[in-house]
Scaffold this motif. Structure first.
Motif, PDB file in Angstrom:
ATOM      1  N   GLN A 126       7.409  -0.379   8.457  1.00  0.00           N
ATOM      2  CA  GLN A 126       6.846  -0.970   9.977  1.00  0.00           C
ATOM      3  C   GLN A 126       5.562  -1.380   9.828  1.00  0.00           C
ATOM      4  N   GLU A 127       4.477  -0.587   9.292  1.00  0.00           N
ATOM      5  CA  GLU A 127       3.298  -1.144   9.142  1.00  0.00           C
ATOM      6  C   GLU A 127       3.277  -2.110   8.204  1.00  0.00           C
ATOM      7  N   ARG A 128       3.860  -2.255   7.136  1.00  0.00           N
ATOM      8  CA  ARG A 128       3.708  -3.488   5.942  1.00  0.00           C
ATOM      9  C   ARG A 128       4.093  -4.567   6.857  1.00  0.00           C
ATOM     10  N   LEU A 129       5.236  -4.595   7.544  1.00  0.00           N
ATOM     11  CA  LEU A 129       5.554  -5.795   8.234  1.00  0.00           C
ATOM     12  C   LEU A 129       4.704  -6.465   8.993  1.00  0.00           C
ATOM     13  N   ARG A 130       4.056  -5.489   9.941  1.00  0.00           N
ATOM     14  CA  ARG A 130       3.193  -5.878  10.801  1.00  0.00           C
ATOM     15  C   ARG A 130       1.787  -6.474  10.359  1.00  0.00           C
ATOM     16  N   ARG A 131       1.626  -5.602   9.151  1.00  0.00           N
ATOM     17  CA  ARG A 131       0.467  -6.433   8.449  1.00  0.00           C
ATOM     18  C   ARG A 131       0.877  -7.939   7.953  1.00  0.00           C
ATOM     19  N   GLU A 132       1.999  -8.039   7.105  1.00  0.00           N
ATOM     20  CA  GLU A 132       2.154  -9.401   6.546  1.00  0.00           C
ATOM     21  C   GLU A 132       2.687 -10.337   7.616  1.00  0.00           C
ATOM     22  N   PHE A 133       3.150 -10.048   8.622  1.00  0.00           N
ATOM     23  CA  PHE A 133       3.653 -11.164   9.718  1.00  0.00           C
ATOM     24  C   PHE A 133       2.816 -11.177  10.957  1.00  0.00           C
ATOM     25  N   ALA A 134       1.765 -10.509  11.128  1.00  0.00           N
ATOM     26  CA  ALA A 134       0.945 -10.681  12.377  1.00  0.00           C
ATOM     27  C   ALA A 134       0.498 -12.135  12.522  1.00  0.00           C
ATOM     28  N   GLY A 135       0.618 -12.640  13.668  1.00  0.00           N
ATOM     29  CA  GLY A 135      -0.084 -13.875  14.031  1.00  0.00           C
ATOM     30  C   GLY A 135       0.992 -14.940  13.617  1.00  0.00           C
ATOM     31  N   LEU A 136       2.222 -14.961  13.032  1.00  0.00           N
ATOM     32  CA  LEU A 136       3.070 -15.801  12.426  1.00  0.00           C
ATOM     33  C   LEU A 136       3.376 -16.620  13.743  1.00  0.00           C
ATOM     34  N   LEU A 176       0.910  -1.390   0.089  1.00  0.00           N
ATOM     35  CA  LEU A 176      -0.049   0.051   0.049  1.00  0.00           C
ATOM     36  C   LEU A 176       0.697   1.250  -0.016  1.00  0.00           C
ATOM     37  N   PRO A 177       0.838   2.440  -0.853  1.00  0.00           N
ATOM     38  CA  PRO A 177       1.635   3.355  -1.031  1.00  0.00           C
ATOM     39  C   PRO A 177       1.687   4.122   0.496  1.00  0.00           C
ATOM     40  N   SER A 178       0.623   4.180   1.064  1.00  0.00           N
ATOM     41  CA  SER A 178       0.754   5.065   2.348  1.00  0.00           C
ATOM     42  C   SER A 178       1.333   4.159   3.571  1.00  0.00           C
TER      43      SER A 178
END
Length: 395
Positions: free
Chosen positions: A245-255, A239-241
């Motif tokens: 940090q936000e991208r990693l949290r979205r991609e890896f949450a709950g792993l 996502l451009p915005s």
């Protein structure tokens, strides 16, 4: 003789040092304000070890290396699913192996200037180049943040990485040469004493699908985190915005609980970049040559970036050092490419093969990886693993 080296990464530092040892005057330019503090763990082996020993860099690298006992894949609950003994990994990779963080590898190369070349190599941090061009008597490099403004040299060495500005100005735009492998990689270091104690002397990786997180305990109660995730478009599928940090949290949450804890501590702007190779028809033009990731990035999947950076830069120093005329410079740069390109191309092929299995796309592929790792003690299978690790058949 005079050289300008752009990029104070591993390849640039080693090339500058070796030319300084040979009596050249070298200006080393780095756009970062200081030596970098981010980066992931790298294994140095094969040609990198051989070159480091030959040029007197090995002892400084060994001082900073970490002792790894095993590579261990774990499930979401932290239970081991497969592992590879580190001594066995060293044997598969051909002998000696040093595991270092990329910043520590660069610091070792920088400190090595004190041994032999500190009076002939001038290192400039916070010095991004603005323009490069050739003239009849050599090359020119414009650097807005240096008092002299423009540097003149007999040879320009572009060692400024995957997104090289030297390459884009001399050889053409990045999109002509960048070949994404369908994923991104991120790395950061955070203080976390409890996880530091839990991961001690093991490189722990999540046995997961479409994404992978790796951890290693560092000195001073820190943990190094390394994350790889699918990115089918290459560099634009986020996502451009979003911040990294936000991208990693979205991609890896709950792993896993460990991953979630490290994501809580993740800095706003960790290292995060496309996993890609650079493939070019030619590496040298007039009196400019590219080295390291600038011309032959193999990607982290090949596992040889640091080794090839040291070995390639040392070879360039050997070949270029005696040159003392325009014809000699041109001949030396051509000879360097002739000798080093086949080595890089073999490593790149290994990286492309690894891309299909590094992030399993389903349970069947994940199970296959587990069985391959478990079977590394079987004659024949161990040679296949060695080929993936070292980019060549095991001897």
């Amino acid at each position: 003789m005079k050289a300008v080296v752009v990029g104070a990464g591993i390849a640039g530092l080693v090339a500058a040092r070796q030319l300084g040892v040979a009596g050249w005057e070298v200006e080393l330019l780095e756009k970062s304000a200081a030596p970098r503090s981010d980066g992931y763990m790298m294994d140095l082996f094969g040609p990198g070890i051989e070159a480091a020993e030959r040029i007197g860099l090995y002892s400084r690298l060994a001082e900073r290396a970490y002792r790894v006992e095993a590579f261990e894949y774990v499930d979401a609950a932290g239970r081991p699913t497969s592992s590879l003994d580190y001594d066995q990994f060293a044997r598969l990779a051909g002998g000696k192996v040093l595991s270092l963080l990329r910043p520590d590898m660069e610091r070792a190369a920088l400190d090595a200037f004190d041994d032999v070349a500190s009076d002939r190599v001038r290192v400039h941090y916070g010095a991004p180049i603005s323009q490069v061009w050739s003239e009849d008597d050599g090359v020119r490099v414009a650097v807005d943040d240096l008092p002299q403004g423009t540097l003149a040299a007999d040879v320009l060495i572009g060692a400024d990485g995957l997104h090289s500005k030297v390459r884009s100005q001399v050889f053409g735009p990045e999109e002509d040469y960048l070949r994404p492998l369908g994923m991104r990689a991120a790395a950061f270091i955070v203080p976390e004493p409890l996880l530091n104690a839990r991961f001690r002397n093991r490189f722990v990786l999540t046995d997961s699908i479409d994404r992978l997180a790796g951890f290693y305990s560092l000195r001073a109660n820190e943990v190094a985190a390394f994350m790889v995730y699918r990115d089918a478009i290459g560099a634009t599928s986020h996502l451009p915005s979003e911040t990294p940090q936000e991208r990693l949290r979205r991609e890896f949450a709950g792993l896993s609980h460990e991953v979630d804890r490290l994501l809580e501590l993740c800095p706003e702007h960790p290292y995060d970049d496309v996993v890609a190779q650079i493939r070019m028809p030619v590496w040298q033009k007039q009196r400019t040559v590219l080295i390291g990731d600038a011309c032959g990035a193999v990607s982290l999947l090949a596992g040889q970036g640091g080794s090839l950076a040291i070995a390639g830069a040392a070879l360039l120093g050997d070949i270029l050092a005696p040159a003392a005329s325009p014809e000699g410079f041109s001949s030396a740069l051509t000879e360097f490419e002739r000798r080093w390109r086949p080595v890089v191309e073999v490593a790149q092929a290994a990286g492309r093969r690894a891309a299909s299995s590094f992030l399993p796309a389903n349970r069947a592929q994940r199970l296959l990886r587990r069985w391959i790792i478990r079977a590394t003690h079987v004659p024949g299978i161990d040679r296949l693993v060695a080929k993936q690790i070292a980019g060549r058949a095991a001897k």
